[in-house]
Design a protein around this motif. Structure first.
Motif, PDB file in Angstrom:
ATOM      1  N   THR A   1       0.829  -1.206   0.000  1.00  0.00           N
ATOM      2  CA  THR A   1       0.000   0.000   0.000  1.00  0.00           C
ATOM      3  C   THR A   1       0.860   1.252   0.000  1.00  0.00           C
ATOM      4  OG1 THR A   1      -1.744  -1.175   1.151  1.00  0.00           O
ATOM      5  CG2 THR A   1      -1.834   1.224   1.205  1.00  0.00           C
ATOM      6  N   VAL A   2       1.860   1.306   0.879  1.00  0.00           N
ATOM      7  CA  VAL A   2       2.703   2.508   0.928  1.00  0.00           C
ATOM      8  C   VAL A   2       3.541   2.640  -0.341  1.00  0.00           C
ATOM      9  CG1 VAL A   2       2.736   2.715   3.437  1.00  0.00           C
ATOM     10  CG2 VAL A   2       4.519   1.410   2.310  1.00  0.00           C
TER      11      VAL A   2
ATOM     12  N   GLU B   1       3.648   5.847  -2.680  1.00  0.00           N
ATOM     13  CA  GLU B   1       4.946   6.405  -3.085  1.00  0.00           C
ATOM     14  C   GLU B   1       5.038   6.513  -4.612  1.00  0.00           C
ATOM     15  OE1 GLU B   1       9.550   5.421  -2.019  1.00  0.00           O
ATOM     16  OE2 GLU B   1       8.356   3.757  -2.788  1.00  0.00           O
ATOM     17  N   ALA B   2       4.522   5.515  -5.326  1.00  0.00           N
ATOM     18  CA  ALA B   2       4.605   5.491  -6.791  1.00  0.00           C
ATOM     19  C   ALA B   2       3.857   6.653  -7.431  1.00  0.00           C
ATOM     20  CB  ALA B   2       4.066   4.161  -7.325  1.00  0.00           C
ATOM     21  N   ARG B   3       2.826   7.140  -6.769  1.00  0.00           N
ATOM     22  CA  ARG B   3       2.100   8.275  -7.351  1.00  0.00           C
ATOM     23  C   ARG B   3       2.725   9.609  -6.952  1.00  0.00           C
ATOM     24  NH1 ARG B   3      -2.427   7.679  -3.084  1.00  0.00           N
ATOM     25  NH2 ARG B   3      -2.373   9.799  -2.309  1.00  0.00           N
TER      26      ARG B   3
ATOM     27  N   ASP C   1       5.394  12.136   1.309  1.00  0.00           N
ATOM     28  CA  ASP C   1       5.075  12.432   2.705  1.00  0.00           C
ATOM     29  C   ASP C   1       3.888  11.606   3.178  1.00  0.00           C
ATOM     30  OD1 ASP C   1       7.120  14.233   3.087  1.00  0.00           O
ATOM     31  OD2 ASP C   1       5.895  15.984   2.593  1.00  0.00           O
ATOM     32  N   ILE C   2       2.890  11.452   2.324  1.00  0.00           N
ATOM     33  CA  ILE C   2       1.708  10.669   2.688  1.00  0.00           C
ATOM     34  C   ILE C   2       2.091   9.197   2.846  1.00  0.00           C
ATOM     35  CG2 ILE C   2      -0.571   9.880   1.909  1.00  0.00           C
ATOM     36  CD1 ILE C   2      -0.900  12.685   0.636  1.00  0.00           C
ATOM     37  N   ALA C   3       2.979   8.694   1.998  1.00  0.00           N
ATOM     38  CA  ALA C   3       3.430   7.306   2.120  1.00  0.00           C
ATOM     39  C   ALA C   3       4.126   7.087   3.461  1.00  0.00           C
ATOM     40  CB  ALA C   3       4.376   6.957   0.966  1.00  0.00           C
ATOM     41  N   LYS C   4       4.969   8.021   3.843  1.00  0.00           N
ATOM     42  CA  LYS C   4       5.672   7.902   5.123  1.00  0.00           C
ATOM     43  C   LYS C   4       4.676   7.952   6.285  1.00  0.00           C
ATOM     44  CE  LYS C   4       9.481   9.816   7.793  1.00  0.00           C
ATOM     45  NZ  LYS C   4      10.515  10.825   7.874  1.00  0.00           N
TER      46      LYS C   4
ATOM     47  N   LEU D   1       2.783   4.683   6.596  1.00  0.00           N
ATOM     48  CA  LEU D   1       3.610   3.669   7.245  1.00  0.00           C
ATOM     49  C   LEU D   1       3.628   3.901   8.761  1.00  0.00           C
ATOM     50  CD1 LEU D   1       5.341   1.220   6.536  1.00  0.00           C
ATOM     51  CD2 LEU D   1       7.294   2.758   6.326  1.00  0.00           C
ATOM     52  N   GLN D   2       3.737   5.139   9.180  1.00  0.00           N
ATOM     53  CA  GLN D   2       3.723   5.468  10.606  1.00  0.00           C
ATOM     54  C   GLN D   2       2.361   5.127  11.223  1.00  0.00           C
ATOM     55  OE1 GLN D   2       4.858   9.583  10.271  1.00  0.00           O
ATOM     56  NE2 GLN D   2       7.024   9.157  10.637  1.00  0.00           N
ATOM     57  N   THR D   3       1.282   5.397  10.488  1.00  0.00           N
ATOM     58  CA  THR D   3      -0.062   5.086  10.989  1.00  0.00           C
ATOM     59  C   THR D   3      -0.229   3.582  11.172  1.00  0.00           C
ATOM     60  OG1 THR D   3      -0.958   7.061   9.945  1.00  0.00           O
ATOM     61  CG2 THR D   3      -2.535   5.336  10.533  1.00  0.00           C
ATOM     62  N   CYS D   4       0.321   2.802  10.248  1.00  0.00           N
ATOM     63  CA  CYS D   4       0.267   1.340  10.395  1.00  0.00           C
ATOM     64  C   CYS D   4       0.945   0.919  11.698  1.00  0.00           C
ATOM     65  CB  CYS D   4       0.949   0.647   9.220  1.00  0.00           C
ATOM     66  SG  CYS D   4       0.041   0.781   7.678  1.00  0.00           S
TER      67      CYS D   4
END
Length: 150
Positions: free
Chosen positions: A5-6, A10-12, A16-19, A22-25
């Protein structure tokens, strides 16, 4: 834990949202362990640098003198939150960083001396910064105060 998912985020290009995802997970898994829903937190084994490409900090483009009048017109015409418009106007008069403005307290403003004293601990270079306040900046500040909290 799969980081598929992250990786899609990241691919799009939303690094910052990907990071943050990951932190939310990791937060969700810590909650699950703390409340007996999981035996261990597999997210603890994954650091953002393990799953995501490193990001290079870049300086934002500066504004040329010719572009400044148009920016000021756009700020004045901004029809979103009034406090946001006033904050952008104050920044255009003081040239402080966004974080310095967001973290400001009313105690830092000396209206008699027409100064804003930003404490060293909030400054990038860890030195107190004195911002002179023009008549216009003081007028904007007086409009912000009744709209702000604290």
């Amino acid at each position: 834990m799969r980081s598929l998912t992250v990786k899609k985020i990241e691919a799009r290009g939303a690094l910052d949202i990907a990071k943050r995802a990951l932190q939310t997970c990791g937060q969700i898994m810590r909650y699950a362990v703390a409340h007996g829903y999981a035996q261990r937190n597999p997210a603890a084994d994954v650091k953002p640098s393990d799953a995501l490409k490193p990001t290079c900090k870049t300086n934002y483009a500066r504004l040329s003198a010719k572009e400044l009048p148009e920016l000021l017109r756009k700020i004045d015409a901004y029809d979103g939150q009034p406090l946001t418009r006033l904050a952008m106007q104050l920044m255009s008069h003081t040239f402080v960083r966004t974080g310095e403005l967001i973290g400001a307290s009313w105690a830092e403003f000396d209206l008699e001396a027409k100064q804003w004293r930003i404490p060293a601990e909030r400054m990038k270079m860890r030195e107190e910064h004195i911002v002179p306040l023009s008549r216009q900046a003081l007028a904007i500040q007086s409009q912000i105060r009744p709209r702000s909290i604290g």
